[in-house]
Design an enzyme around this catalytic site. Structure first.
Site, PDB file in Angstrom:
ATOM      1  N   ARG A  19      48.738 -42.122 -11.456  1.00  0.00           N
ATOM      2  CA  ARG A  19      50.322 -41.661 -11.495  1.00  0.00           C
ATOM      3  C   ARG A  19      51.062 -42.811 -12.104  1.00  0.00           C
ATOM      4  NH1 ARG A  19      55.325 -44.286  -9.869  1.00  0.00           N
ATOM      5  NH2 ARG A  19      56.713 -42.535  -9.309  1.00  0.00           N
ATOM      6  N   VAL A  20      52.099 -42.321 -13.108  1.00  0.00           N
ATOM      7  CA  VAL A  20      52.897 -43.149 -13.804  1.00  0.00           C
ATOM      8  C   VAL A  20      54.162 -42.506 -13.581  1.00  0.00           C
ATOM      9  CG1 VAL A  20      53.684 -43.913 -16.015  1.00  0.00           C
ATOM     10  CG2 VAL A  20      51.202 -43.557 -15.717  1.00  0.00           C
ATOM     11  N   GLY A  21      55.263 -43.454 -13.186  1.00  0.00           N
ATOM     12  CA  GLY A  21      56.456 -43.088 -13.094  1.00  0.00           C
ATOM     13  C   GLY A  21      57.536 -43.101 -14.223  1.00  0.00           C
ATOM     14  N   THR A  46      61.404 -51.342  -7.954  1.00  0.00           N
ATOM     15  CA  THR A  46      61.125 -51.837  -9.459  1.00  0.00           C
ATOM     16  C   THR A  46      62.331 -52.719  -9.992  1.00  0.00           C
ATOM     17  OG1 THR A  46      60.427 -49.586  -9.910  1.00  0.00           O
ATOM     18  CG2 THR A  46      61.152 -50.728 -11.984  1.00  0.00           C
ATOM     19  N   THR A 102      65.833 -47.712 -10.948  1.00  0.00           N
ATOM     20  CA  THR A 102      64.844 -48.005  -9.897  1.00  0.00           C
ATOM     21  C   THR A 102      64.655 -46.617  -9.010  1.00  0.00           C
ATOM     22  OG1 THR A 102      64.296 -49.399  -8.035  1.00  0.00           O
ATOM     23  CG2 THR A 102      66.626 -48.995  -8.486  1.00  0.00           C
TER      24      THR A 102
HETATM   25  N1  GLY Z   1      60.832 -46.311 -10.340  1.00  0.00           N
HETATM   26  C1  GLY Z   1      59.232 -46.814 -10.164  1.00  0.00           C
HETATM   27  C2  GLY Z   1      58.515 -45.655  -9.984  1.00  0.00           C
HETATM   28  O1  GLY Z   1      58.715 -44.528  -9.605  1.00  0.00           O
HETATM   29  O2  GLY Z   1      57.171 -45.878 -10.401  1.00  0.00           O
END
Ligand code: GLY
Length: 330
Positions: free
Chosen positions: A218-220, A190, A241
Site C-alpha cells: 500500500r502507498v498513500g 506524516t 497528513t
Molecule cells: N498520509 C500518510 C498516508 O496515508 O500514508
C-alpha cells in the site's frame, strides 16, 4: 478542409488580437505584485504538520545560517525519521500487516524538480533517497526493491526499521487483525514540511511509514507529488497528513497551491481543500486529514477534518505550535 483551416486560423488570429494582450498584461501585473510580495515576505520560515518541534528547530538552524530551503526541509524531516519513538515516520514506524516497515517520501525544490521513493524497506532516511532520485536520476519515483537497491548504490546503509515496541504492538494487533483508523492517535502522523529561505525560495518534503498494518504494497499520498506535497516557487506550497487515500482522490496539495494562485490565502485554500474531500465523503467522517500551506509572502494556514490537528511554525516571529480549526467541530 480549407474552410476549416481558414476558420481555425481566423479564430486563432482573433484570440491573438483581442485576448492575448489583455491576458499578457494581467499576467505581467500578477508577476509584478508577486515580486513585490516576495521582497516583503516573512523569511526565512519553516512549518510542519503536527507538533514536530525538533524538526522545525533543525530546519530553522539551516535557514538562519543562510541555508537553502531544500536543505532545511530535508534535514528537518530527517529528525523525525531518526526518532525511534515516532511510530509513523522512519525508524520505529509501524509495520504493514505482514510485519514489514515500508516507507514513503517525496521532496520538491524551488525549480519544481522532485523525487520520491515508495514502499521502500530497510533505509532509515527515505527523504534523502528521494532527494538522490531527484538529483541523480532522470526519474521522479522509485519503488520497492528498486528504490532500496538504488539507496545502497548511493551509499545508504541497511537498517532494521522495526523496533521492539512496534513489533510487540503489531503482535497485539494480529490477535484481531482489525483495521481501523483512530483519529489523531498516531496512526497517520506524516510529517510534511515547507520552508522559505532567505532568498525567498520555497521547498517542501514529506515522509511517512504510512498507515499502521496496511496491506503489503500500500502507498498513500505522501510520496505522490501533487497529493501529499506540492510546491510552486511562484505561488507557495502545501502538504498533507492523514488518510492518504482521501488526499489522493482530490490531488489535495496541488489543489491548494492552485487555489492560492487564484488569490485565496493559505488558510482559505486549506479550508477549500478539506471541503472538497468531505463533499466526496458524505456518508463518512471516520478519518482525519490535515493540510498546511504557505504562500510567497510567508503567510501560513492549516485546516483539518476533526479537531486535534496542529502545525509548527518557526520564523523571526517565534516558534509556535498553531491550533487549527476543523471542518467537524467535535
Ligand atoms: N498520509 C500518510 C498516508 O496515508 O500514508
Amino acid at each position: 478542409m480549407q474552410r476549416r483551416k481558414f476558420l481555425k486560423n481566423s479564430s486563432a488570429a482573433s484570440a491573438g488580437i483581442f485576448t492575448t494582450p489583455l491576458f499578457a498584461s494581467c499576467n505581467e501585473e500578477a508577476k509584478k505584485t508577486r515580486a513585490i510580495e516576495t521582497l516583503q515576505a516573512i523569511r526565512p520560515i519553516a512549518i510542519c504538520t503536527w507538533d514536530f518541534h525538533n524538526a522545525t528547530t533543525k530546519a530553522w538552524e539551516v535557514l538562519e545560517n543562510g541555508g537553502a530551503s531544500l536543505d532545511a526541509v530535508e534535514q528537518g524531516v530527517m529528525v523525525e525519521e531518526a526518532d525511534v519513538n515516532n511510530q509513523t515516520v522512519g525508524v520505529g514506524g509501524r509495520p504493514d500487516r505482514d510485519g514489514n516497515v515500508t516507507l514513503d517520501a517525496c521532496i520538491m525544490d524551488k525549480d519544481s524538480n522532485c523525487g520520491a521513493v515508495l514502499c521502500m524497506q530497510n533505509i532509515a532516511h527515505p527523504i534523502s533517497v528521494a532527494r538522490k532520485v531527484m538529483e541523480e536520476t532522470p526519474h521522479v519515483m522509485l519503488a520497492g526493491k528498486g528504490a532500496e537497491q538504488f539507496a545502497y548504490e548511493q551509499g545508504f546503509k541497511k537498517t532494521n526499521l522495526l523496533t521492539e515496541q512496534s513489533r510487540l504492538e503489531w503482535g497485539e494487533w494480529k490477535k484481531t487483525s482489525k483495521y481501523e483508523t483512530v483519529i489523531n492517535i498516531e496512526n497517520h502522523d506524516t510529517i510534511g514540511m515547507l520552508a522559505i529561505d532567505k532568498n525567498g525560495d520555497i521547498a517542501g518534503a514529506c515522509t511517512t511509514s504510512g498507515m499502521g498494518y496496511k496491506y503489503a504494497g500500500r502507498v498513500g499520498d505522501s510520496p505522490i507529488i501533487g497529493a501529499g506535497l506540492f510546491v510552486d516557487n511562484e505561488i507557495g506550497g502545501a502538504t498533507a497528513t492523514g488518510v492518504g487515500e482521501e488526499v489522493v482522490r482530490t490531488v489535495g496539495s496541488f489543489l491548494i497551491v492552485e487555489l492560492m494562485r487564484q488569490g485565496k490565502s493559505p488558510q482559505e485554500a486549506c479550508e477549500e481543500g478539506v471541503r472538497r474531500i468531505m463533499e466526496k465523503n458524505k456518508d463518512r467522517d471516520d478519518f482525519q486529514i490535515g493540510f498546511i500551506a504557505i504562500n510567497k509572502k510567508g503567510e501560513t494556514g492549516g485546516y483539518c477534518v476533526h479537531p486535534g490537528f496542529t502545525y509548527r511554525e518557526y520564523s523571526t516571529k517565534g516558534h509556535e505550535n498553531k491550533e487549527v480549526t476543523s471542518y467537524l467541530k467535535s
